[in-house]
Design a protein around this motif. Sequence first.
Motif, PDB file in Angstrom:
ATOM      1  N   PHE A  67       0.850  -1.203   0.000  1.00 43.84           N
ATOM      2  CA  PHE A  67       0.000   0.000   0.000  1.00 43.84           C
ATOM      3  C   PHE A  67       0.881   1.247   0.000  1.00 43.84           C
ATOM      4  O   PHE A  67       0.575   2.241  -0.645  1.00 43.84           O
ATOM      5  CB  PHE A  67      -0.918   0.045   1.231  1.00 43.84           C
ATOM      6  CG  PHE A  67      -1.940  -1.069   1.304  1.00 43.84           C
ATOM      7  CD1 PHE A  67      -2.010  -2.062   0.341  1.00 43.84           C
ATOM      8  CD2 PHE A  67      -2.858  -1.098   2.355  1.00 43.84           C
ATOM      9  CE1 PHE A  67      -2.952  -3.078   0.428  1.00 43.84           C
ATOM     10  CE2 PHE A  67      -3.812  -2.111   2.450  1.00 43.84           C
ATOM     11  CZ  PHE A  67      -3.854  -3.105   1.486  1.00 43.84           C
ATOM     12  N   ARG A  68       1.981   1.190   0.775  1.00 40.73           N
ATOM     13  CA  ARG A  68       2.902   2.319   0.835  1.00 40.73           C
ATOM     14  C   ARG A  68       3.555   2.552  -0.541  1.00 40.73           C
ATOM     15  O   ARG A  68       3.707   3.683  -0.988  1.00 40.73           O
ATOM     16  CB  ARG A  68       3.953   2.071   1.920  1.00 40.73           C
ATOM     17  CG  ARG A  68       5.190   2.969   1.964  1.00 40.73           C
ATOM     18  CD  ARG A  68       4.928   4.446   1.739  1.00 40.73           C
ATOM     19  NE  ARG A  68       3.880   5.016   2.540  1.00 40.73           N
ATOM     20  CZ  ARG A  68       4.048   5.733   3.645  1.00 40.73           C
ATOM     21  NH1 ARG A  68       5.248   5.947   4.083  1.00 40.73           N
ATOM     22  NH2 ARG A  68       3.010   6.246   4.268  1.00 40.73           N
ATOM     23  N   ARG A  69       3.883   1.461  -1.230  1.00 38.09           N
ATOM     24  CA  ARG A  69       4.506   1.594  -2.552  1.00 38.09           C
ATOM     25  C   ARG A  69       3.557   2.286  -3.524  1.00 38.09           C
ATOM     26  O   ARG A  69       3.962   3.131  -4.315  1.00 38.09           O
ATOM     27  CB  ARG A  69       4.855   0.208  -3.110  1.00 38.09           C
ATOM     28  CG  ARG A  69       6.114  -0.381  -2.499  1.00 38.09           C
ATOM     29  CD  ARG A  69       6.424  -1.703  -3.151  1.00 38.09           C
ATOM     30  NE  ARG A  69       6.213  -2.791  -2.220  1.00 38.09           N
ATOM     31  CZ  ARG A  69       5.999  -4.065  -2.567  1.00 38.09           C
ATOM     32  NH1 ARG A  69       5.954  -4.402  -3.831  1.00 38.09           N
ATOM     33  NH2 ARG A  69       5.828  -4.986  -1.642  1.00 38.09           N
ATOM     34  N   ARG A  70       2.271   1.946  -3.443  1.00 40.19           N
ATOM     35  CA  ARG A  70       1.272   2.573  -4.324  1.00 40.19           C
ATOM     36  C   ARG A  70       1.199   4.073  -4.029  1.00 40.19           C
ATOM     37  O   ARG A  70       1.114   4.903  -4.944  1.00 40.19           O
ATOM     38  CB  ARG A  70      -0.114   1.929  -4.083  1.00 40.19           C
ATOM     39  CG  ARG A  70      -0.202   0.495  -4.587  1.00 40.19           C
ATOM     40  CD  ARG A  70      -1.360  -0.287  -3.966  1.00 40.19           C
ATOM     41  NE  ARG A  70      -2.670   0.329  -4.062  1.00 40.19           N
ATOM     42  CZ  ARG A  70      -3.377   0.445  -5.184  1.00 40.19           C
ATOM     43  NH1 ARG A  70      -2.884  -0.044  -6.312  1.00 40.19           N
ATOM     44  NH2 ARG A  70      -4.559   1.014  -5.180  1.00 40.19           N
ATOM     45  N   PHE A  71       1.238   4.405  -2.741  1.00 43.71           N
ATOM     46  CA  PHE A  71       1.167   5.812  -2.351  1.00 43.71           C
ATOM     47  C   PHE A  71       2.403   6.572  -2.845  1.00 43.71           C
ATOM     48  O   PHE A  71       2.304   7.687  -3.370  1.00 43.71           O
ATOM     49  CB  PHE A  71       1.044   5.924  -0.821  1.00 43.71           C
ATOM     50  CG  PHE A  71       0.667   7.304  -0.347  1.00 43.71           C
ATOM     51  CD1 PHE A  71      -0.666   7.682  -0.235  1.00 43.71           C
ATOM     52  CD2 PHE A  71       1.638   8.237  -0.029  1.00 43.71           C
ATOM     53  CE1 PHE A  71      -1.021   8.959   0.196  1.00 43.71           C
ATOM     54  CE2 PHE A  71       1.306   9.520   0.392  1.00 43.71           C
ATOM     55  CZ  PHE A  71      -0.034   9.874   0.512  1.00 43.71           C
ATOM     56  N   THR A  72       3.570   5.951  -2.699  1.00 40.86           N
ATOM     57  CA  THR A  72       4.826   6.576  -3.140  1.00 40.86           C
ATOM     58  C   THR A  72       4.775   6.902  -4.641  1.00 40.86           C
ATOM     59  O   THR A  72       5.147   7.998  -5.065  1.00 40.86           O
ATOM     60  CB  THR A  72       6.023   5.628  -2.864  1.00 40.86           C
ATOM     61  OG1 THR A  72       6.021   5.283  -1.486  1.00 40.86           O
ATOM     62  CG2 THR A  72       7.345   6.289  -3.211  1.00 40.86           C
ATOM     63  N   VAL A  73       4.286   5.943  -5.420  1.00 40.21           N
ATOM     64  CA  VAL A  73       4.199   6.135  -6.871  1.00 40.21           C
ATOM     65  C   VAL A  73       3.309   7.341  -7.194  1.00 40.21           C
ATOM     66  O   VAL A  73       3.660   8.210  -8.004  1.00 40.21           O
ATOM     67  CB  VAL A  73       3.660   4.856  -7.556  1.00 40.21           C
ATOM     68  CG1 VAL A  73       3.245   5.122  -8.986  1.00 40.21           C
ATOM     69  CG2 VAL A  73       4.713   3.745  -7.495  1.00 40.21           C
ATOM     70  N   LEU A  74       2.161   7.425  -6.501  1.00 41.92           N
ATOM     71  CA  LEU A  74       1.229   8.525  -6.795  1.00 41.92           C
ATOM     72  C   LEU A  74       1.743   9.864  -6.266  1.00 41.92           C
ATOM     73  O   LEU A  74       1.471  10.913  -6.849  1.00 41.92           O
ATOM     74  CB  LEU A  74      -0.161   8.201  -6.228  1.00 41.92           C
ATOM     75  CG  LEU A  74      -0.839   7.037  -6.965  1.00 41.92           C
ATOM     76  CD1 LEU A  74      -2.092   6.596  -6.239  1.00 41.92           C
ATOM     77  CD2 LEU A  74      -1.181   7.432  -8.402  1.00 41.92           C
ATOM     78  N   HIS A  75       2.499   9.829  -5.181  1.00 44.44           N
ATOM     79  CA  HIS A  75       3.131  11.057  -4.665  1.00 44.44           C
ATOM     80  C   HIS A  75       4.110  11.588  -5.723  1.00 44.44           C
ATOM     81  O   HIS A  75       4.136  12.792  -6.021  1.00 44.44           O
ATOM     82  CB  HIS A  75       3.854  10.751  -3.351  1.00 44.44           C
ATOM     83  CG  HIS A  75       4.610  11.915  -2.789  1.00 44.44           C
ATOM     84  ND1 HIS A  75       4.096  12.726  -1.799  1.00 44.44           N
ATOM     85  CD2 HIS A  75       5.841  12.423  -3.089  1.00 44.44           C
ATOM     86  CE1 HIS A  75       4.982  13.678  -1.512  1.00 44.44           C
ATOM     87  NE2 HIS A  75       6.046  13.511  -2.286  1.00 44.44           N
ATOM     88  N   GLU A  76       4.873  10.695  -6.316  1.00 44.16           N
ATOM     89  CA  GLU A  76       5.822  11.120  -7.360  1.00 44.16           C
ATOM     90  C   GLU A  76       5.090  11.567  -8.619  1.00 44.16           C
ATOM     91  O   GLU A  76       5.491  12.528  -9.267  1.00 44.16           O
ATOM     92  CB  GLU A  76       6.801   9.979  -7.679  1.00 44.16           C
ATOM     93  CG  GLU A  76       7.904   9.869  -6.663  1.00 44.16           C
ATOM     94  CD  GLU A  76       8.589  11.219  -6.395  1.00 44.16           C
ATOM     95  OE1 GLU A  76       9.109  11.832  -7.343  1.00 44.16           O
ATOM     96  OE2 GLU A  76       8.594  11.650  -5.240  1.00 44.16           O
ATOM     97  N   LEU A  77       4.002  10.865  -8.960  1.00 43.83           N
ATOM     98  CA  LEU A  77       3.189  11.305 -10.100  1.00 43.83           C
ATOM     99  C   LEU A  77       2.692  12.734  -9.855  1.00 43.83           C
ATOM    100  O   LEU A  77       2.662  13.558 -10.776  1.00 43.83           O
ATOM    101  CB  LEU A  77       2.002  10.348 -10.316  1.00 43.83           C
ATOM    102  CG  LEU A  77       0.981  10.783 -11.383  1.00 43.83           C
ATOM    103  CD1 LEU A  77       1.633  10.851 -12.771  1.00 43.83           C
ATOM    104  CD2 LEU A  77      -0.221   9.846 -11.428  1.00 43.83           C
ATOM    105  N   ALA A  78       2.347  13.045  -8.606  1.00 43.07           N
ATOM    106  CA  ALA A  78       1.859  14.391  -8.267  1.00 43.07           C
ATOM    107  C   ALA A  78       2.925  15.446  -8.570  1.00 43.07           C
ATOM    108  O   ALA A  78       2.625  16.481  -9.171  1.00 43.07           O
ATOM    109  CB  ALA A  78       1.446  14.448  -6.799  1.00 43.07           C
ATOM    110  N   HIS A  79       4.169  15.191  -8.177  1.00 40.21           N
ATOM    111  CA  HIS A  79       5.239  16.156  -8.479  1.00 40.21           C
ATOM    112  C   HIS A  79       5.305  16.417  -9.975  1.00 40.21           C
ATOM    113  O   HIS A  79       5.426  17.556 -10.427  1.00 40.21           O
ATOM    114  CB  HIS A  79       6.600  15.606  -8.021  1.00 40.21           C
ATOM    115  CG  HIS A  79       6.866  15.798  -6.555  1.00 40.21           C
ATOM    116  ND1 HIS A  79       6.932  17.046  -5.974  1.00 40.21           N
ATOM    117  CD2 HIS A  79       7.085  14.910  -5.560  1.00 40.21           C
ATOM    118  CE1 HIS A  79       7.189  16.899  -4.683  1.00 40.21           C
ATOM    119  NE2 HIS A  79       7.271  15.619  -4.397  1.00 40.21           N
TER     120      HIS A  79
END
Length: 282
Positions: A67-79
């Motif tokens: 779940f954390r990995r999914r969040f990390t990916v979307l956090h980077e997509l946000a940047h």
Amino acid sequence: MDELTAIGRARRLVAGISSAPVDAYGLATAHGMEVKESDQLGEGEAGNTFRKGTKTIIVVNKNNHPFRRRFTVLHELAHHFLELPSKHGASIPSSDLERFVGRPPEEKMCDVFAAECLVPAHLIRPLTDSPFSVKTVQRLSDDFEASRPCIASSFVRSCPNPIAYVFAENGRISNVLTSAALREHRVFIQDGRLPSSSAAARALANDTSSENAELDGTDWSSSDAADQFVCTEEALHLRGWKQTLSFLTFERVGSARHEVAEPDESEELLPELTGHLPWPKK
Ligand SMILES: [Zn+2]
């Protein structure tokens, strides 16, 4: 850019998704990013990004919870998507994600964007009929493949009832989210220490993983309107981190003074409409 703009852009991005869990890696790939997993990253590192030619590569820590990995990916997509420069450089510290204290606004905005993508408002809204409880948050966490804090905040943003979510570390409140309905009632929750009567404070003191409490609205809020409410709290305690998550549901009980003063609409309006006094009630 403000938080509402970030939320709006995330909502447009996921508007076409019809069921959970959201394909986080697919979203990033669709926006020209490449996602890789590695078990070579340091323990405290959620991931890192680098450019290779025209492509942005995201490397996520394989040792993190999925779940954390999914969040990390979307956090980077946000940047990338919001064109917000990263304040953490190429490497993303694991301990920072979903934290509220002492982080730059750009980073919080990327988290908000990530949460909106992971738990789209249009998918969670129909599910907010369920009680705001440990059980519900756990079930939705499994369904959406998102962390419990992420689910709790999305639930509160979408729920039509007067509820609130309070995140605290070491007994100190670091994030409060109130639903629109609770704000309309003018019940607010202040930062500071957890109320001593709260279930969260008890879970912390007794080192238990969850607690419940039936409270008065004034236990959690010093707003004037709070004395018209009772409050049910379910608290989760993430023991290793001394973090507590409080799920608060407010219910209006009113006050006797208020109810007596309320005019009877039928009696008030009828004379105005007809110009005649109504037949006296027997
Ligand atoms: Zn970031």
